[in-house]
Design an enzyme around this catalytic site. Structure first.
Site, short mmCIF file in Angstrom:
data_model
loop_
_atom_site.label_atom_id
_atom_site.label_comp_id
_atom_site.label_asym_id
_atom_site.label_seq_id
_atom_site.Cartn_x
_atom_site.Cartn_y
_atom_site.Cartn_z
N GLY A 125 0.81 -1.21 0.00
CA GLY A 125 0.00 0.00 0.00
C GLY A 125 0.84 1.26 0.00
CB CYS A 132 3.04 -8.46 -0.76
SG CYS A 132 2.77 -9.14 -2.39
CB CYS A 155 1.74 -12.43 -2.23
SG CYS A 155 1.03 -11.12 -1.23
N PRO A 193 7.10 -14.99 -2.20
CG PRO A 193 7.94 -14.75 -0.03
CD PRO A 193 7.38 -13.97 -1.17
CE LYS A 194 0.63 -17.48 -1.52
NZ LYS A 194 -0.29 -16.80 -0.62
CE1 TYR A 225 8.86 0.66 13.76
CE2 TYR A 225 8.78 2.50 15.32
CZ TYR A 225 8.26 1.31 14.83
OH TYR A 225 7.14 0.77 15.41
CE1 TYR A 266 -6.43 -16.04 1.51
CE2 TYR A 266 -7.38 -15.38 3.59
CZ TYR A 266 -7.35 -15.31 2.21
OH TYR A 266 -8.23 -14.50 1.56
CG LEU A 318 -5.14 -24.64 5.91
CD1 LEU A 318 -6.57 -24.70 5.40
CD2 LEU A 318 -4.79 -25.97 6.59
CD GLU A 319 -1.90 -19.33 0.95
OE1 GLU A 319 -2.77 -18.90 0.19
OE2 GLU A 319 -1.01 -18.60 1.44
N GLY A 371 -14.61 -18.36 8.18
CA GLY A 371 -15.13 -17.29 7.32
C GLY A 371 -15.31 -17.75 5.88
CD GLU A 429 -5.00 -8.96 8.24
OE1 GLU A 429 -4.19 -9.90 8.10
OE2 GLU A 429 -5.44 -8.63 9.34
CG HIS A 463 -14.87 -28.09 -24.57
ND1 HIS A 463 -15.18 -28.55 -23.31
CD2 HIS A 463 -14.62 -29.20 -25.32
CE1 HIS A 463 -15.14 -29.87 -23.30
NE2 HIS A 463 -14.79 -30.28 -24.50
CD GLU A 511 -15.79 -26.44 -20.89
OE1 GLU A 511 -16.67 -26.24 -21.73
OE2 GLU A 511 -14.85 -27.26 -21.05
#
Ligand code: FAD
Ligand code: NAP
Length: 507
Positions: free
Chosen positions: A28, A64, A69, A71-72, A135, A204, A207-208, A231, A341, A482, A487
């Site tokens: 952001g 991220c 996001c 490296p994941k 900082y 998330y 489990l990822e 959720g 997030e 197809h 589809e």
């Protein structure tokens, strides 16, 4: 609460050094800083990474890029490639699989991240943003104290301040957690292979992570204290858990770690409590990854000095259209209270806010947080937009919604008949789609769910239709491509209510 800003032309029309200071150089913050500079605002962006308890640190770009996001997704891809070896063999490729080299993967992923860090610095310079590796902390509503790594302090002032400090992983409130466990801040740069791993948490990140570690060949367990993917649509959450279980991830259901203890050999002894019956048990792991949520990192910002209100529970800042209770102070991204997030959410909110503040055109578009698509990158990926079935039932009542469902097997999987430990690598009817419609609104689609390969790509496309208010009839009117997995949404006929078997027997 003040009203949302729409005025432009504030550039330079004040007594401060900068038009805007952005605190935080993540998804952001970087997007906002570059957009502000593009519209001629004199902009500074502060970014500073405090090392994780395990000592990991990283460069410019935020969560991220460095520990989220990017490296994941790359490690998820490494896992998927492993499964595709099995496909490739059945397609006739002669492969000598030599196993997986963790250190090589980490090096490749970190090299890519390093190039992104460099690119962000260059982009800030080219856009004319002053980047300060320090900082930030409020002195008052217009003054930031920037502290560099060497302790050197500098005061800078701005007309407007954007808080984009994001969040960091939290740890369970259990003895030994911080000393013994790592988090997503550490796993992607771990120099040595993790070995036998426990992932704590059931959303998330847990489990990822468990998904790619299992696919890379590590003995991996997940401790779930309540339900998986809270959720999200629970029918699909359970299908994900079942699929991962069949493919080697071990699930410790109703299990909450209560203590972590480092052994002499470096392994970690974990004590668990069964959340249903209260009994305890122990097991030893090489690595424990805690993925039990993230806290906004506003503690060190001294928001009180600027009079900014925040949620005492999670440190997040409540805002109206990204504006806090203090007129010149805004928040975007993960630090915003009650918002998703997600990286694209942080970026779009940052760009739109800066356009509203600094564009010379009468730009008024606000961030719309509704119908934000998302994908969980588990081995079987899950893309979703809008309501879960549970939420739709709660909102409209069970009699007033329709659920169209279909199970299927992607064509690409169909030539692979290999089995591992008696389980088909590419089983029948493991993939699933569900469209939930509101019967009282001419069957407008209120929930979109896709479980299968390339879920991010499929879901992103349909997200436009959902944003435009698509009805079931619009999906029916659409001609499929197809043979694809996407589809499937254009031919949905079987409703859950009908009780008809929605599994597929052929193409
Ligand atoms: P961040 O990106 O966290 O940036 C904040 C920056 O501010 C950081 O660099 C921080 O060090 C810095 N900072 C903090 N305090 C200060 C201060 N006082 N002074 C100066 N600098 C400060 N989202 C997706 O959309 N898709 C995914 O697949 C996905 N996967 C993820 C996987 C993991 C493991 C994790 C942890 C997150 C994932 N996310 C994903 C979420 C995504 O990373 C975040 O939503 C996003 O990074 C938020 O951006 P932000 O700008 O709010 O904060
Ligand atoms: P999360 O969504 O907040 O979930 C935390 C999980 O940890 C829940 O399963 C929770 O269980 C469990 N938990 C909490 N405290 C615990 C404890 N003390 N012991 C054991 N379990 C505990 O957190 P997250 O997975 O860390 O994700 C954070 C955010 O990052 C997400 O909201 C998401 O927006 C973003 N993200 C996005 C992606 C993506 O887009 N693909 C990927 C990763 C992260 P309960 O349900 O019982 O509370």
């Amino acid at each position: 609460m003040t009203t949302a800003p729409t005025a432009s032309g504030v550039k330079g029309d004040h007594e401060y050094e900068y038009d805007v200071i952005v605190i935080g150089g993540g998804s952001g913050g970087l997007a906002a800083a570059k957009e502000a500079a593009k519209h001629g605002a004199k902009t500074a962006c502060l970014d500073f990474v405090k090392p994780s308890p395990a000592g990991t640190t990283w460069g410019l770009g935020g969560t991220c890029v460095n520990v989220g996001c990017i490296p994941k997704k790359l490690m998820h891809q490494a896992g998927i490639l492993g499964e595709q070896f099995s496909d490739a063999r059945e397609y006739g490729w002669k492969l000598a699989t030599e196993g997986h080299d963790w250190s090589k993967m980490v090096e490749a992923v970190q090299n890519h991240i390093g190039s992104l860090n460099f690119g962000y610095r260059t982009a800030l310079r080219e856009k004319g943003v002053t980047y300060i590796n320090a900082y930030g902390k409020f002195k008052d509503a217009h003054t930031i104290i920037a502290t560099k790594k060497n302790g050197q302090e500098q005061e800078i002032t701005a007309d407007k301040i954007i808080v984009a400090v994001g969040g960091r992983p939290s740890y369970p409130d259990a003895p030994g957690a911080k000393d013994c466990c790592i988090t997503s801040d550490d796993i992607f740069s771990l120099p040595e292979a993790p070995g036998k791993t426990l992932c704590v948490g059931a959303s998330y990140i847990s489990l990822e992570t468990a998904g790619f570690l299992t696919a890379l060949g590590f003995e991996t367990s997940v401790a779930i204290r309540s339900i998986p993917l809270r959720g999200f649509d629970q029918e699909i959450a359970e299908m994900i858990v079942k699929y991962m279980g069949e493919h080697g991830t071990r699930f410790l259901r109703d299990s909450q770690p209560t203590a972590f203890e480092k052994q002499d050999d470096g392994k970690i002894k974990v004590t668990f409590e069964n959340t249903m019956f209260g009994n305890t048990f122990e097991e030893t792991f090489d690595t424990v990854v805690c993925a039990v949520g993230r806290d906004a990192v506003t503690e060190g910002l001294d928001l009180k000095a600027a009079g900014v209100e925040f949620n005492a529970k999670n440190g997040k800042i409540p805002c109206v259209d990204e504006q806090s209770n203090v007129e010149n102070i805004y928040a975007i991204g993960d630090v915003l209270d009650t918002r998703q997030e997600l990286t694209p959410v942080a970026i779009k909110a940052g760009i739109r806010l800066m356009r509203r503040l600094f564009s010379d055109t009468p730009y008024k578009e606000k961030m719309n947080y509704d119908l934000v698509p998302t994908t969980v990158f588990t081995p079987l990926e899950y893309g979703t937009i809008g309501m879960s079935e549970e939420l739709a039932v709660e909102t409209y009542g069970a009699d007033n919604i329709e659920c169209y469902i279909s199970y299927f097997k992607p064509l690409e999987w169909s030539v692979n008949h290999e089995e591992h430990n008696g389980v088909a690598v590419r089983g029948d009817n493991k993939c699933f789609v569900k469209l939930i419609t509101n019967l009282a609104d001419d069957e407008r689609v209120v929930g979109f769910h896709y479980l299968g390969p390339n879920a991010g790509e499929v879901t992103q496309g349909y997200a436009v239709a959902m944003k435009m208010g698509a009805k079931k009839s619009d999906f029916d009117e659409t001609v499929g491509i197809h043979p694809t997995v996407a589809e499937e949404f254009t031919t949905l006929e079987i409703t859950k209510r009908s009780g008809i078997d929605a599994s597929k027997a052929g193409c």
